[in-house]
Design a protein around this motif. Sequence first.
Motif, mmCIF file in Angstrom:
data_model
loop_
_atom_site.group_PDB
_atom_site.id
_atom_site.type_symbol
_atom_site.label_atom_id
_atom_site.label_comp_id
_atom_site.label_asym_id
_atom_site.label_seq_id
_atom_site.Cartn_x
_atom_site.Cartn_y
_atom_site.Cartn_z
ATOM 1 N N LEU A 1 0.480 -55.703 25.964
ATOM 2 C CA LEU A 1 -0.818 -54.898 25.323
ATOM 3 C C LEU A 1 0.106 -53.272 25.074
ATOM 4 N N VAL A 2 0.466 -52.959 26.279
ATOM 5 C CA VAL A 2 1.207 -51.697 26.152
ATOM 6 C C VAL A 2 2.240 -51.555 25.042
ATOM 7 N N ALA A 3 2.946 -52.517 25.090
ATOM 8 C CA ALA A 3 4.330 -52.700 24.029
ATOM 9 C C ALA A 3 3.707 -52.578 22.713
ATOM 10 N N PHE A 4 2.581 -53.453 22.393
ATOM 11 C CA PHE A 4 1.938 -53.505 21.231
ATOM 12 C C PHE A 4 1.467 -52.208 20.861
ATOM 13 N N GLY A 5 0.712 -51.722 21.496
ATOM 14 C CA GLY A 5 0.136 -50.322 21.362
ATOM 15 C C GLY A 5 1.075 -49.186 20.899
ATOM 16 N N LEU A 6 2.235 -49.151 21.811
ATOM 17 C CA LEU A 6 3.230 -48.339 21.687
ATOM 18 C C LEU A 6 3.654 -48.303 20.072
ATOM 19 N N VAL A 7 4.226 -49.557 19.698
ATOM 20 C CA VAL A 7 4.444 -49.875 18.352
ATOM 21 C C VAL A 7 3.703 -49.438 17.468
ATOM 22 N N ILE A 8 2.345 -49.706 17.492
ATOM 23 C CA ILE A 8 1.402 -49.268 16.486
ATOM 24 C C ILE A 8 1.261 -47.663 16.731
ATOM 25 N N LEU A 9 1.336 -47.172 17.782
ATOM 26 C CA LEU A 9 1.426 -45.720 17.986
ATOM 27 C C LEU A 9 2.439 -44.898 17.136
ATOM 28 N N SER A 10 3.629 -45.502 17.315
ATOM 29 C CA SER A 10 4.805 -44.805 16.535
ATOM 30 C C SER A 10 4.398 -44.845 14.987
ATOM 31 N N PHE A 11 3.688 -45.981 14.380
ATOM 32 C CA PHE A 11 3.642 -46.071 13.098
ATOM 33 C C PHE A 11 2.494 -44.909 12.795
ATOM 34 N N MET A 12 1.367 -44.828 13.799
ATOM 35 C CA MET A 12 0.403 -43.866 13.162
ATOM 36 C C MET A 12 1.152 -42.285 13.378
ATOM 37 N N ILE A 13 1.819 -42.306 14.470
ATOM 38 C CA ILE A 13 2.738 -40.847 14.582
ATOM 39 C C ILE A 13 3.224 -40.665 13.243
ATOM 40 N N LEU A 14 4.188 -41.638 12.554
ATOM 41 C CA LEU A 14 4.692 -41.383 11.502
ATOM 42 C C LEU A 14 4.132 -41.098 10.283
ATOM 43 N N GLY A 15 2.810 -41.897 10.146
ATOM 44 C CA GLY A 15 1.942 -41.886 9.035
ATOM 45 C C GLY A 15 1.061 -40.306 9.107
ATOM 46 N N PHE A 16 0.587 -40.130 10.133
ATOM 47 C CA PHE A 16 -0.025 -38.731 10.363
ATOM 48 C C PHE A 16 0.993 -37.518 10.169
ATOM 49 N N SER A 17 1.955 -37.506 10.882
ATOM 50 C CA SER A 17 2.987 -36.360 10.753
ATOM 51 C C SER A 17 3.634 -36.411 9.373
ATOM 52 N N ARG A 18 3.765 -37.540 8.527
ATOM 53 C CA ARG A 18 3.921 -37.225 7.294
ATOM 54 C C ARG A 18 3.112 -36.377 6.373
ATOM 55 N N LEU A 19 1.977 -36.296 6.827
ATOM 56 C CA LEU A 19 0.946 -35.559 5.963
ATOM 57 C C LEU A 19 1.275 -34.079 6.130
ATOM 58 N N VAL A 20 1.897 -33.572 7.148
ATOM 59 C CA VAL A 20 2.186 -32.002 7.277
ATOM 60 C C VAL A 20 3.643 -31.743 7.357
ATOM 61 N N LEU A 21 4.308 -32.980 7.642
ATOM 62 C CA LEU A 21 5.871 -32.541 7.773
ATOM 63 C C LEU A 21 6.945 -33.277 6.757
ATOM 64 N N SER A 22 8.000 -33.091 7.035
ATOM 65 C CA SER A 22 8.811 -33.691 5.956
ATOM 66 C C SER A 22 9.076 -35.286 6.590
#
Length: 70
Positions: free
Chosen positions: A11-32
Amino acid sequence: MDQHEFVKLALVAFGLVILSFMILGFSRLVLSFRTAQILAAPVGVIGFGLVVFLFLRATAAKIGLAPIEK
């Protein structure tokens, strides 16, 4: 390693992979895109590494080298 610990790590592994996609998506809003990838990569690599470890651990349990206790 017992079954409950194995499931928690999965479950931690699944959460980390999902979190990485969320970080990528949300940080694209303000960063390159490149900067967003740099921010998301460590979390994704750790999650993927944990998935690989769990796969190898489950394979070892299946062939009888290191059983997972119940």
